[in-house]
Design a protein around this motif. Structure first.
Motif, PDB file in Angstrom:
ATOM      1  N   ASP A  76       0.842  -1.198   0.000  1.00 51.17           N
ATOM      2  CA  ASP A  76       0.000   0.000   0.000  1.00 51.17           C
ATOM      3  C   ASP A  76       0.883   1.256   0.000  1.00 51.17           C
ATOM      4  O   ASP A  76       1.581   1.536   0.967  1.00 51.17           O
ATOM      5  N   ILE A  77       0.805   2.015  -1.062  1.00 50.27           N
ATOM      6  CA  ILE A  77       1.658   3.201  -1.225  1.00 50.27           C
ATOM      7  C   ILE A  77       1.386   4.236  -0.136  1.00 50.27           C
ATOM      8  O   ILE A  77       2.259   5.033   0.200  1.00 50.27           O
ATOM      9  N   ASN A  90      -7.379  11.640 -11.538  1.00 51.10           N
ATOM     10  CA  ASN A  90      -8.087  11.989 -12.772  1.00 51.10           C
ATOM     11  C   ASN A  90      -8.019  13.500 -12.927  1.00 51.10           C
ATOM     12  O   ASN A  90      -7.553  14.209 -12.033  1.00 51.10           O
ATOM     13  N   GLY A  96     -11.255   9.800  -6.221  1.00 51.68           N
ATOM     14  CA  GLY A  96     -11.943   8.781  -7.031  1.00 51.68           C
ATOM     15  C   GLY A  96     -11.794   7.442  -6.350  1.00 51.68           C
ATOM     16  O   GLY A  96     -11.900   7.366  -5.124  1.00 51.68           O
ATOM     17  N   GLY A  97     -11.483   6.413  -7.136  1.00 48.93           N
ATOM     18  CA  GLY A  97     -11.313   5.099  -6.535  1.00 48.93           C
ATOM     19  C   GLY A  97      -9.879   4.650  -6.709  1.00 48.93           C
ATOM     20  O   GLY A  97      -8.983   5.463  -6.972  1.00 48.93           O
ATOM     21  N   VAL A  99      -6.092   3.706  -6.333  1.00 50.47           N
ATOM     22  CA  VAL A  99      -5.049   4.306  -5.476  1.00 50.47           C
ATOM     23  C   VAL A  99      -5.417   5.746  -5.113  1.00 50.47           C
ATOM     24  O   VAL A  99      -5.113   6.225  -4.011  1.00 50.47           O
ATOM     25  N   ASP A 100      -6.122   6.426  -5.999  1.00 51.00           N
ATOM     26  CA  ASP A 100      -6.594   7.806  -5.741  1.00 51.00           C
ATOM     27  C   ASP A 100      -7.486   7.825  -4.504  1.00 51.00           C
ATOM     28  O   ASP A 100      -7.304   8.625  -3.581  1.00 51.00           O
ATOM     29  N   SER A 184      -2.135   4.273 -14.565  1.00 53.80           N
ATOM     30  CA  SER A 184      -3.018   3.957 -15.694  1.00 53.80           C
ATOM     31  C   SER A 184      -3.309   2.473 -15.893  1.00 53.80           C
ATOM     32  O   SER A 184      -4.076   2.123 -16.790  1.00 53.80           O
ATOM     33  N   GLY A 186      -4.824   0.434 -13.899  1.00 56.75           N
ATOM     34  CA  GLY A 186      -6.045  -0.063 -13.240  1.00 56.75           C
ATOM     35  C   GLY A 186      -7.255   0.281 -14.074  1.00 56.75           C
ATOM     36  O   GLY A 186      -7.431  -0.215 -15.191  1.00 56.75           O
ATOM     37  N   ILE A 187      -8.047   1.161 -13.567  1.00 55.94           N
ATOM     38  CA  ILE A 187      -9.300   1.496 -14.240  1.00 55.94           C
ATOM     39  C   ILE A 187      -9.075   2.101 -15.614  1.00 55.94           C
ATOM     40  O   ILE A 187      -9.904   2.000 -16.505  1.00 55.94           O
ATOM     41  N   TYR A 188      -7.899   2.713 -15.832  1.00 56.31           N
ATOM     42  CA  TYR A 188      -7.653   3.329 -17.142  1.00 56.31           C
ATOM     43  C   TYR A 188      -7.195   2.318 -18.187  1.00 56.31           C
ATOM     44  O   TYR A 188      -7.000   2.647 -19.354  1.00 56.31           O
ATOM     45  N   LYS A 343     -15.734   7.690  -6.404  1.00 52.66           N
ATOM     46  CA  LYS A 343     -16.454   6.418  -6.405  1.00 52.66           C
ATOM     47  C   LYS A 343     -16.528   5.853  -5.004  1.00 52.66           C
ATOM     48  O   LYS A 343     -17.499   5.285  -4.581  1.00 52.66           O
TER      49      LYS A 343
HETATM   50  N1  8NA Z   1     -10.535   1.685  -9.494  1.00 49.58           N
HETATM   51  C1  8NA Z   1     -11.755   2.252  -9.542  1.00 49.58           C
HETATM   52  O1  8NA Z   1     -12.791   1.670  -9.390  1.00 49.58           O
HETATM   53  C2  8NA Z   1     -11.784   3.729  -9.804  1.00 49.58           C
HETATM   54  C3  8NA Z   1     -12.997   4.408  -9.959  1.00 49.58           C
HETATM   55  C4  8NA Z   1     -12.939   5.754 -10.190  1.00 49.58           C
HETATM   56  C5  8NA Z   1     -11.703   6.369 -10.261  1.00 49.58           C
HETATM   57  N2  8NA Z   1     -10.568   5.670 -10.110  1.00 49.58           N
HETATM   58  C6  8NA Z   1      -9.228   6.162 -10.184  1.00 49.58           C
HETATM   59  O2  8NA Z   1      -8.798   5.606 -11.409  1.00 49.58           O
HETATM   60  C7  8NA Z   1      -8.535   6.605 -12.359  1.00 49.58           C
HETATM   61  C8  8NA Z   1      -7.076   6.443 -12.679  1.00 49.58           C
HETATM   62  O3  8NA Z   1      -6.946   5.127 -13.223  1.00 49.58           O
HETATM   63  P1  8NA Z   1      -5.567   4.355 -12.989  1.00 49.58           P
HETATM   64  O4  8NA Z   1      -5.655   3.081 -13.749  1.00 49.58           O
HETATM   65  O5  8NA Z   1      -4.440   5.294 -13.279  1.00 49.58           O
HETATM   66  O6  8NA Z   1      -5.531   4.127 -11.402  1.00 49.58           O
HETATM   67  P2  8NA Z   1      -6.034   2.902 -10.501  1.00 49.58           P
HETATM   68  O7  8NA Z   1      -7.329   2.352 -11.010  1.00 49.58           O
HETATM   69  O8  8NA Z   1      -5.995   3.375  -9.107  1.00 49.58           O
HETATM   70  O9  8NA Z   1      -4.890   1.759 -10.704  1.00 49.58           O
HETATM   71  C9  8NA Z   1      -3.513   2.102 -10.692  1.00 49.58           C
HETATM   72  C10 8NA Z   1      -2.709   1.023  -9.983  1.00 49.58           C
HETATM   73  O10 8NA Z   1      -2.687   1.304  -8.583  1.00 49.58           O
HETATM   74  C11 8NA Z   1      -2.889   0.086  -7.875  1.00 49.58           C
HETATM   75  N3  8NA Z   1      -3.329   0.418  -6.500  1.00 49.58           N
HETATM   76  C12 8NA Z   1      -4.581   0.468  -6.001  1.00 49.58           C
HETATM   77  N4  8NA Z   1      -4.555   0.798  -4.689  1.00 49.58           N
HETATM   78  C13 8NA Z   1      -3.225   0.945  -4.356  1.00 49.58           C
HETATM   79  C14 8NA Z   1      -2.523   1.245  -3.159  1.00 49.58           C
HETATM   80  N5  8NA Z   1      -3.175   1.493  -2.001  1.00 49.58           N
HETATM   81  N6  8NA Z   1      -1.170   1.305  -3.195  1.00 49.58           N
HETATM   82  C15 8NA Z   1      -0.498   1.078  -4.340  1.00 49.58           C
HETATM   83  N7  8NA Z   1      -1.103   0.793  -5.529  1.00 49.58           N
HETATM   84  C16 8NA Z   1      -2.454   0.713  -5.517  1.00 49.58           C
HETATM   85  C17 8NA Z   1      -3.872  -0.650  -8.724  1.00 49.58           C
HETATM   86  O11 8NA Z   1      -3.857  -2.026  -8.381  1.00 49.58           O
HETATM   87  C18 8NA Z   1      -3.269  -0.401 -10.093  1.00 49.58           C
HETATM   88  O12 8NA Z   1      -2.194  -1.288 -10.280  1.00 49.58           O
HETATM   89  C19 8NA Z   1      -8.877   7.924 -11.694  1.00 49.58           C
HETATM   90  O13 8NA Z   1     -10.169   8.329 -12.095  1.00 49.58           O
HETATM   91  C20 8NA Z   1      -8.891   7.598 -10.228  1.00 49.58           C
HETATM   92  O14 8NA Z   1      -9.800   8.391  -9.489  1.00 49.58           O
HETATM   93  C21 8NA Z   1     -10.567   4.362  -9.881  1.00 49.58           C
END
Ligand code: 8NA
Length: 388
Positions: A76-77, A90, A96-97, A99-100, A184, A186-188, A343
């Motif tokens: 966990d970062i 974002n 958001g959700g 890591v954010d 990017s 994860g959700i992206y 989220k």
């Molecule tokens: N995941 C969701 O359901 C969700 C929903 C809305 C927004 N977001 C977020 O996702 C968007 C960005 O997408 P993204 O793919 O760049 O980010 P992301 O979806 O957070 O994923 C990026 C990476 O971070 C990892 N991660 C998740 N939690 C932690 C933690 N505590 N410590 C270390 N690493 C972790 C995750 O497994 C993935 O490998 C933004 O809108 C942001 O708000 C996520």
């Protein structure tokens, strides 16, 4: 005084108060942390491996190698006690959700109050705030490309720009230790391995030009799929014998020919070099990747060793996913996610944390349990990472 004015005044005062504290003083304010001393650099891992294999660690040349400036950490970062952690945000910067969501939850509502003043952030750019209740002094927010499994040259440029902008902002703020999540992926929906190539290439190029400005870059992975990718690639991008001047040209040929069990290792660096993207070749043709890579098992959060498979790999599978992330595949839904409300419910700005929160010096956590960031709370874990 209006609530919003009061909050504005509060975040500025709080930021100034925190940034003027020593680390010991700040440690009395945050709950749990993993100190940098417990996150070995790649160089330290290689030396540890050499000594455990009864090799002379003197053989590990430190010819101005960059491998003493990088680490791989699985966990966990929000728990890392470094100068800055990078948030995969974002464009709204309003949380958001993923890591954010974790970072905003762990940092407290004052982070959102400061973020509101930033006016958002463009894809590929980065903005900086205080870390507030995090062990990290700062949070650098960057916005990765929304790839949805299909990588275009622009996506690669944007992702590289996230790492470059974050590192540039770090050096401008005298930040010397920084941790990146897998932006990017994860959700992206940016496929994991191509994202790791961009991250490693960009960070290596930056470190070559700014050796004296950065002490440590930590690649903080959360999923097993990323752990395996970075564990395999880190030694290729940051070889122990230096070889940092030529982009991946040099490698220890003996090292690359086969591993200790005689199994053929990955092809000689030369071939890897031909395949490997480097920062200059980010405009290679579009690549379609299945997004299966973008998902993957989740593992417990463990300080890992960069041993090859026969080494002391300390990661071990856990049954439970770290978090149920709703897979958003509808492009329209993804696009308007930029404006979606957070989220994951976050504390509202009005809610203050309980002043009676324990203020005693927090126990350092070195081998975090496999709780997700949503569940983290005061824990009495005080094992030494080295025993992990
Ligand atoms: N995941 C969701 O359901 C969700 C929903 C809305 C927004 N977001 C977020 O996702 C968007 C960005 O997408 P993204 O793919 O760049 O980010 P992301 O979806 O957070 O994923 C990026 C990476 O971070 C990892 N991660 C998740 N939690 C932690 C933690 N505590 N410590 C270390 N690493 C972790 C995750 O497994 C993935 O490998 C933004 O809108 C942001 O708000 C996520």
């Amino acid at each position: 005084m209006y609530q919003s004015n009061k909050k504005k005044r509060q975040w500025k005062e709080e930021k100034e108060r925190l940034l003027n504290m020593t680390r010991e003083e700040r440690r009395k304010e945050y709950r749990e942390y993993v100190s940098l001393d417990n996150i070995p650099s790649l160089m330290e891992e290689l030396k540890r491996k050499a000594s455990s294999n009864d090799e002379s660690s003197e053989e590990i040349q430190v010819k101005n190698s960059l491998c003493e400036k990088v680490s791989l950490y699985k966990g966990d970062i929000t728990q890392l006690e470094v100068d800055a952690i990078v948030n995969a945000a974002n464009t709204s910067l309003l949380g958001g959700g993923g890591v954010d969501g974790c970072i905003h939850r762990a940092s407290g509502p004052t982070l959102l109050a400061e973020c509101r003043e930033l006016g958002g952030c463009e894809t590929g750019q980065a903005k900086i705030t205080c870390g507030y209740e995090l062990p990290a002094k700062y949070v650098i927010h960057t916005v990765g490309p929304i790839a949805r499994g299909h990588i275009s040259p622009n996506h690669k440029q944007d992702l590289a720009s996230c790492y470059n902008s974050s590192l540039t902002l770090a050096t401008e703020n005298d930040i010397r230790t920084i941790a990146f999540p897998c932006i990017s992926t994860g959700i992206y929906g940016y496929p994991n391995e191509p994202a790791a190539n961009v991250a490693l290439t960009t960070v290596k190029e930056f470190l070559k030009k700014n050796r004296d400005k950065i002490d440590r870059v930590i690649f903080c992975v959360f999923l097993e799929v990323d752990f395996k990718i970075y564990k395999r690639k880190l030694n290729e991008f940051f070889p122990k014998d230096g070889g940092d001047d030529e982009e991946g040209e040099k490698c220890d040929s003996e090292e690359m020919k086969e591993d200790s069990e005689g199994k053929p290792k990955s092809p000689p660096m030369k071939k890897i070099k031909e395949k490997k993207e480097d920062a200059s070749s980010l405009d290679s043709p579009d690549e379609d990747y299945s997004t299966e890579e973008a998902t993957g098992n989740t593992q417990d959060m463990t300080v890992m060793s960069l041993e090859t498979d026969e080494g002391n790999d300390v990661s071990s599978p856990t049954a439970d996913p770290l978090e149920e992330v709703e897979e958003i595949t509808d492009p329209d839904e993804l696009e308007n996610m930029e404006t979606s409300q957070p989220k994951v419910p976050m504390e509202t700005e009005g809610s203050d944390r309980d002043p009676a929160e324990p203020s005693d010096v927090q126990k350092e956590i070195a081998s975090p349990s496999n709780e997700t960031c949503q569940e983290s709370g005061p824990k009495d874990t005080n094992e030494d990472a080295n025993e992990a």
